[in-house]
Write a protein that holds these residues in place. Structure first.
Motif, mmCIF file in Angstrom:
data_model
loop_
_atom_site.group_PDB
_atom_site.id
_atom_site.type_symbol
_atom_site.label_atom_id
_atom_site.label_comp_id
_atom_site.label_asym_id
_atom_site.label_seq_id
_atom_site.Cartn_x
_atom_site.Cartn_y
_atom_site.Cartn_z
ATOM 1 N N TYR A 1 0.968 -1.073 -0.020
ATOM 2 C CA TYR A 1 -0.026 0.171 0.178
ATOM 3 C C TYR A 1 0.863 1.068 -0.093
ATOM 4 O O TYR A 1 1.710 1.310 0.678
ATOM 5 N N VAL A 2 0.681 2.020 -0.914
ATOM 6 C CA VAL A 2 1.187 3.470 -1.206
ATOM 7 C C VAL A 2 2.451 3.489 -1.267
ATOM 8 O O VAL A 2 3.153 4.627 -2.186
ATOM 9 N N VAL A 3 3.536 2.686 -0.430
ATOM 10 C CA VAL A 3 4.745 2.895 -0.695
ATOM 11 C C VAL A 3 5.485 2.524 -1.752
ATOM 12 O O VAL A 3 5.036 1.460 -2.191
ATOM 13 N N ASP A 4 6.187 3.271 -2.777
ATOM 14 C CA ASP A 4 6.918 3.097 -3.841
ATOM 15 C C ASP A 4 7.765 1.726 -3.794
ATOM 16 O O ASP A 4 8.438 1.527 -2.782
ATOM 17 N N LYS A 5 8.031 1.038 -4.790
ATOM 18 C CA LYS A 5 8.446 -0.461 -4.816
ATOM 19 C C LYS A 5 9.909 -0.099 -4.453
ATOM 20 O O LYS A 5 10.633 -0.997 -3.749
ATOM 21 N N ASP A 6 10.717 1.037 -4.688
ATOM 22 C CA ASP A 6 12.126 1.018 -4.435
ATOM 23 C C ASP A 6 12.383 1.977 -3.435
ATOM 24 O O ASP A 6 13.528 2.474 -3.134
ATOM 25 N N LYS A 7 11.128 2.162 -2.637
ATOM 26 C CA LYS A 7 11.455 3.101 -1.376
ATOM 27 C C LYS A 7 12.267 2.346 -0.196
ATOM 28 O O LYS A 7 11.568 1.338 0.068
ATOM 29 N N PRO A 8 13.232 2.890 0.331
ATOM 30 C CA PRO A 8 13.770 2.102 1.398
ATOM 31 C C PRO A 8 12.698 2.016 2.620
ATOM 32 O O PRO A 8 12.032 3.030 3.121
ATOM 33 N N VAL A 9 12.547 0.775 3.246
ATOM 34 C CA VAL A 9 11.485 0.306 4.284
ATOM 35 C C VAL A 9 12.308 -0.426 5.252
ATOM 36 O O VAL A 9 13.158 -1.253 4.852
ATOM 37 N N VAL A 10 12.084 -0.107 6.726
ATOM 38 C CA VAL A 10 12.497 -0.919 7.697
ATOM 39 C C VAL A 10 11.632 -2.054 7.837
ATOM 40 O O VAL A 10 10.289 -1.826 8.137
ATOM 41 N N VAL B 1 1.331 -1.381 -6.419
ATOM 42 C CA VAL B 1 1.255 -0.379 -5.448
ATOM 43 C C VAL B 1 -0.037 0.124 -5.426
ATOM 44 O O VAL B 1 -0.581 0.796 -6.151
ATOM 45 N N ILE B 2 -0.736 -0.295 -4.336
ATOM 46 C CA ILE B 2 -2.089 0.174 -4.354
ATOM 47 C C ILE B 2 -1.985 1.437 -3.710
ATOM 48 O O ILE B 2 -1.620 1.814 -2.683
ATOM 49 N N ALA B 3 -2.893 2.379 -4.230
ATOM 50 C CA ALA B 3 -2.803 3.999 -3.909
ATOM 51 C C ALA B 3 -2.956 4.145 -2.216
ATOM 52 O O ALA B 3 -2.630 5.313 -1.817
ATOM 53 N N ASP B 4 -4.243 3.173 -1.827
ATOM 54 C CA ASP B 4 -4.486 3.602 -0.432
ATOM 55 C C ASP B 4 -4.958 2.607 0.080
ATOM 56 O O ASP B 4 -5.142 1.523 -0.516
ATOM 57 N N ALA B 5 -5.096 2.522 1.436
ATOM 58 C CA ALA B 5 -5.539 1.360 2.315
ATOM 59 C C ALA B 5 -7.089 1.768 2.890
ATOM 60 O O ALA B 5 -7.574 0.920 3.752
ATOM 61 N N ASP B 6 -7.726 2.828 2.478
ATOM 62 C CA ASP B 6 -8.990 3.240 2.920
ATOM 63 C C ASP B 6 -9.964 2.157 2.929
ATOM 64 O O ASP B 6 -10.654 1.921 3.969
ATOM 65 N N GLN B 7 -10.184 1.534 1.682
ATOM 66 C CA GLN B 7 -11.366 0.409 1.459
ATOM 67 C C GLN B 7 -10.763 -0.582 2.354
ATOM 68 O O GLN B 7 -12.222 -1.358 3.202
ATOM 69 N N ARG B 8 -9.871 -1.287 2.441
ATOM 70 C CA ARG B 8 -9.619 -2.614 3.259
ATOM 71 C C ARG B 8 -9.438 -2.079 4.817
ATOM 72 O O ARG B 8 -9.886 -2.897 5.498
ATOM 73 N N TRP B 9 -8.651 -1.019 4.893
ATOM 74 C CA TRP B 9 -8.526 -0.584 6.419
ATOM 75 C C TRP B 9 -9.123 0.813 6.942
ATOM 76 O O TRP B 9 -10.095 0.727 7.282
ATOM 77 N N THR C 1 -3.737 4.834 5.573
ATOM 78 C CA THR C 1 -3.133 5.411 4.386
ATOM 79 C C THR C 1 -2.057 6.565 4.776
ATOM 80 O O THR C 1 -1.111 6.507 4.150
ATOM 81 N N LYS C 2 -2.398 7.431 5.786
ATOM 82 C CA LYS C 2 -1.767 8.544 6.164
ATOM 83 C C LYS C 2 -0.343 7.964 6.629
ATOM 84 O O LYS C 2 0.708 8.640 6.460
#
Length: 320
Positions: free
Chosen positions: A184-193, A257-265, A270-271
């Motif tokens: 959700y939301v986070v770009d494929k190549d964005k570093p994530v912990v 990459v799904i634009a938001d998590a509003d519908q499911r969550w 999303t924020k």
């Protein structure tokens, strides 16, 4: 054979994702008595824990009386708060109010160490989001716990890699000839912990608790008291997760990459993802951190996670 009484840790939502990891690690150490707090003592996981020798206590993390009974005699508490909009809960209190209640009850029960699962503070001015209560409620709780003088460590958790198979975030498409993986939301190549919760959260919390318990000094004087300890297994990207699934399964994996998590969550989630995508979580911290490696914690990695938790979901099917 030692007959010394073991210290007790009370684990809030002890059958949930974080609580299960804590409960198992402390119980497997053989050094602790584990008291699992749950709304449903008859659940399968609660009954399994009971057979493994853990104490199962029915408790509501919004109810002072039941928390008081559950915390009585506990040396340590693992505390977690749940957003009111979470699909599996019907709680009414916000996360800050939940955290304050748990901390107050722990203080009254003379709990020696409070391990609190937290997140970074975002604040109302970031990107016009008006704050991210999923993060900010937990972060404000850190300050409250410190203000009442309850010895504590704040475990700063990041993205849970476990969600790949528990939500799940991957499924078969086109008759099983391909897999679809999404985040959700986070770009494929964005570093994530990423934190492998099942494997690494419990062992990390155990190492911290033992450091306090065996220090021989007042807990208020421990160098980690009232500190935020970012906790992650590794830093990577969601794109790397997708590629590793494809590599190990041998099945072409489409990453969306799904634009938001509003519908499911919920929009609050999303924020939180928007913050992750633009700021990152603990962007200047190297993971695993020196605090935990110095305590002897050994962390998992992406290759092992996919091998153990994701690939078997699809390799077995393809070979049938």
């Amino acid at each position: 054979m030692s007959t010394a009484i073991k210290p007790t840790i009370a684990v809030v939502t002890g059958t949930g994702a974080q609580g299960r990891s804590i409960s198992r690690a402390f119980n497997n150490s053989g050094e602790w008595h584990v008291r699992v707090l749950t709304r449903n003592p008859s659940s399968e996981i609660a009954q399994t824990f009971a057979k493994e020798g853990m104490e199962i206590v029915q408790a509501d993390f919004e109810d002072k009386e039941s928390l008081g009974k559950a915390f009585e005699g506990a040396w340590a508490v693992f505390s977690v708060t749940i957003p009111p909009w979470h699909q599996k809960y019907t709680n009414k209190l916000g996360e800050y109010e939940q955290g304050v209640l748990q901390a107050d009850v722990a203080k009254e029960a003379n709990v020696q160490l409070f391990l609190f699962s937290t997140l970074p503070y975002v604040g109302p001015d970031y990107m016009g989001l008006g704050g991210v209560e999923l993060y900010d409620g937990k972060a404000r709780t850190n300050d409250y716990i410190t203000s009442i003088g309850l010895p504590a460590v704040y475990l700063g958790t990041p993205a849970f890699i476990d969600n790949v198979h528990s939500w799940p975030l991957v499924k078969e498409i086109e008759g099983g000839s391909k897999l679809e993986f999404w985040d959700y939301v986070v770009d494929k190549d964005k570093p994530v912990v990423f934190l492998w919760v099942e494997r690494d959260l419990g062992t990390s919390a155990l190492a911290l608790a033992e450091s306090f318990r065996l220090s021989g000094k007042p807990l208020s004087e421990h160098p980690l008291n009232h500190t935020i300890q970012p906790l992650g297994s590794w830093r990577g990207t969601w794109g790397q997760v997708s590629k590793e699934i494809e590599r190990q399964t041998g099945i072409e994996t489409i990453h969306t990459v799904i634009a938001d998590a509003d519908q499911r969550w919920h929009y609050e989630l999303t924020k939180a993802f928007i913050y992750q995508n633009n700021h990152g979580l603990y962007p200047t911290v190297e993971f695993p951190t020196k605090t935990f490696t110095d305590l002897g914690v050994e962390f998992g990695n992406l290759e092992d996670f996919v091998k153990m938790k994701v690939a078997p979901m699809f390799i077995k099917k393809s070979s049938e």
